[in-house]
Design an enzyme around this catalytic site. Structure first.
Site, PDB file in Angstrom:
ATOM      1  N   LYS A  54      40.747  29.829  34.308  1.00 37.73           N
ATOM      2  CA  LYS A  54      39.922  29.874  35.163  1.00 37.73           C
ATOM      3  C   LYS A  54      40.519  29.830  36.729  1.00 37.73           C
ATOM      4  O   LYS A  54      39.938  30.741  37.486  1.00 37.73           O
ATOM      5  CB  LYS A  54      38.835  28.400  35.482  1.00 37.73           C
ATOM      6  CG  LYS A  54      37.797  28.478  34.268  1.00 37.73           C
ATOM      7  CD  LYS A  54      37.022  27.312  34.299  1.00 37.73           C
ATOM      8  CE  LYS A  54      36.115  27.097  33.222  1.00 37.73           C
ATOM      9  NZ  LYS A  54      35.518  25.961  32.824  1.00 37.73           N
ATOM     10  N   GLN A  98      35.204  19.917  34.062  1.00 36.10           N
ATOM     11  CA  GLN A  98      35.509  20.671  32.495  1.00 36.10           C
ATOM     12  C   GLN A  98      34.670  19.421  31.570  1.00 36.10           C
ATOM     13  O   GLN A  98      35.432  18.288  31.817  1.00 36.10           O
ATOM     14  CB  GLN A  98      36.702  20.844  32.543  1.00 36.10           C
ATOM     15  CG  GLN A  98      37.445  21.336  31.097  1.00 36.10           C
ATOM     16  CD  GLN A  98      36.715  22.782  30.897  1.00 36.10           C
ATOM     17  OE1 GLN A  98      36.558  23.646  31.839  1.00 36.10           O
ATOM     18  NE2 GLN A  98      35.975  23.018  29.785  1.00 36.10           N
ATOM     19  N   ASP A 121      28.119  25.629  37.155  1.00 32.81           N
ATOM     20  CA  ASP A 121      27.883  25.903  35.975  1.00 32.81           C
ATOM     21  C   ASP A 121      26.405  25.605  35.519  1.00 32.81           C
ATOM     22  O   ASP A 121      26.091  25.839  34.493  1.00 32.81           O
ATOM     23  CB  ASP A 121      28.522  24.292  35.300  1.00 32.81           C
ATOM     24  CG  ASP A 121      29.466  24.882  34.396  1.00 32.81           C
ATOM     25  OD1 ASP A 121      29.907  26.005  34.101  1.00 32.81           O
ATOM     26  OD2 ASP A 121      30.495  23.765  33.978  1.00 32.81           O
TER      27      ASP A 121
END
Ligand code: NAD
Length: 298
Positions: A54, A98, A121
């Site tokens: 990422k 995460q 997200d």
């Protein structure tokens, strides 16, 4: 094989190129780079690989990447304090924590602490609610990537029968919401669905997000249907190999003999997830600076 391959890798590369062009425009207007912060807690090896990738792709798209690593012994309060700091930081447009988090942390509480306008997200309940009622917000990256692939292949999805297998908050449920928004007739199947093969057989669009290797068989697929395989499963290693093969939730060989188009695993949905994350972070940056993105630019 009759099915056309849906090349998620190529689509994701072209999406990243578009993001990079718009990130440069953003930088020239805002006099700063769009910024994405990624928080990793603990030492899950798969998460480390993913976070590194990422970071690299964020920088390659001309955006700033801020990585924060906390030890697996960090307290929930430490993590919440970091999120609070990132919420206040005007150089951070998007925040991604995460998952999974260590067991002593409450994932829902942590996600709820992220400013919904930086929740790239799309996991915050505010963004889930915005998606449900059709307001602009952030949509989880994997299902948004699936819809992009579907629209690229099929154009309008209006009136098509779609079956989503799986009802997770991360994939299945937002996928169903997105397909409803595209005017599909949507069925959500899950572990308690009766006669799953019959349910899947009526679908023009099948989205499999189960996490069971090659569960969806070729004879479940309606001829000509479009099959999106979200699953990523590692088979046990063959004798002499140290790693097993990656396969999806769909029996690729069987389904590609019947389907009109299908995503491979790997190289289908997988590469879309980070590309859409970059897209979401850039959208966040434009919104945070009150700048207008050209309509349908990404
Ligand atoms: P999950 O475990 O949270 O949800 C799985 C869903 O499958 C559940 O809703 C369950 O009801 C359903 N299910 C389980 N057994 C079933 C059965 N026998 N029949 C029908 N439905 C059944 O998983 P998830 O997070 O939604 O992920 C699903 C898959 O997608 C996994 O393989 C995961 O690795 C993969 N995934 C891929 C990406 C990507 O970037 N490509 C992103 C997220 C998830």
């Amino acid at each position: 094989m009759t099915a056309e391959l849906i090349d998620g890798k190529a689509f994701a590369a072209s999406l990243r190129d578009k993001v990079a062009i718009l990130a440069a425009t953003f930088e020239s207007k805002a006099m700063r780079k769009a910024g994405l912060a990624v928080v990793l807690v603990g030492d899950d090896p798969a998460s480390h690989v993913y976070v590194r990738s990422k970071g690299q792709q964020t920088v390659a798209a001309g955006m700033a990447s801020f990585e924060h690593r906390l030890s697996h012994t960090a307290s929930e309060d430490e993590l919440l304090a970091l999120i609070d700091k990132l919420n206040q930081d005007r150089f951070v447009d998007g925040i991604l924590v995460q998952l999974p988090l260590p067991d002593h942390m409450d994932e829902q509480k942590v996600i709820a602490a992220i400013n919904p306008d930086k929740d790239v997200d799309g996991f915050h309940v505010i963004n889930a609610g915005r998606l449900a009622v059709g307001l602009p917000g952030f949509v989880p990256c994997t299902p948004l990537g699936c819809v992009m692939l579907l629209k690229d292949r099929l154009g309008s999805l209006a009136g098509l029968d779609a079956v989503v297998i799986g009802r997770s908050n991360i994939v299945g449920k937002p996928m169903a919401q997105l397909l409803i928004a595209e005017s599909c007739t949507v069925t959500v199947a899950h572990s308690r669905t009766k006669n799953l093969p019959d349910v899947v057989r009526r679908a023009d669009i099948v989205v499999a997000a189960v996490g069971r290797a090659e569960m969806v068989k070729g004879d479940w697929i309606k001829p000509g249907a479009t099959v999106i395989d979200v699953g990523i499963n590692r088979l046990p290693p063959e004798p002499g190999a140290d790693k097993g093969r990656l396969v999806g939730d769909v029996d690729f060989t069987g389904a590609s003999a019947v389907a009109g188009a299908i995503t491979p695993v790997p190289g289908g949905v997988g590469p879309m997830t980070i590309a859409v994350l970059l897209r979401n972070a850039l959208v966040a940056a434009y919104r945070n600076e009150g700048l207008k993105l050209p309509a349908d630019a990404i």
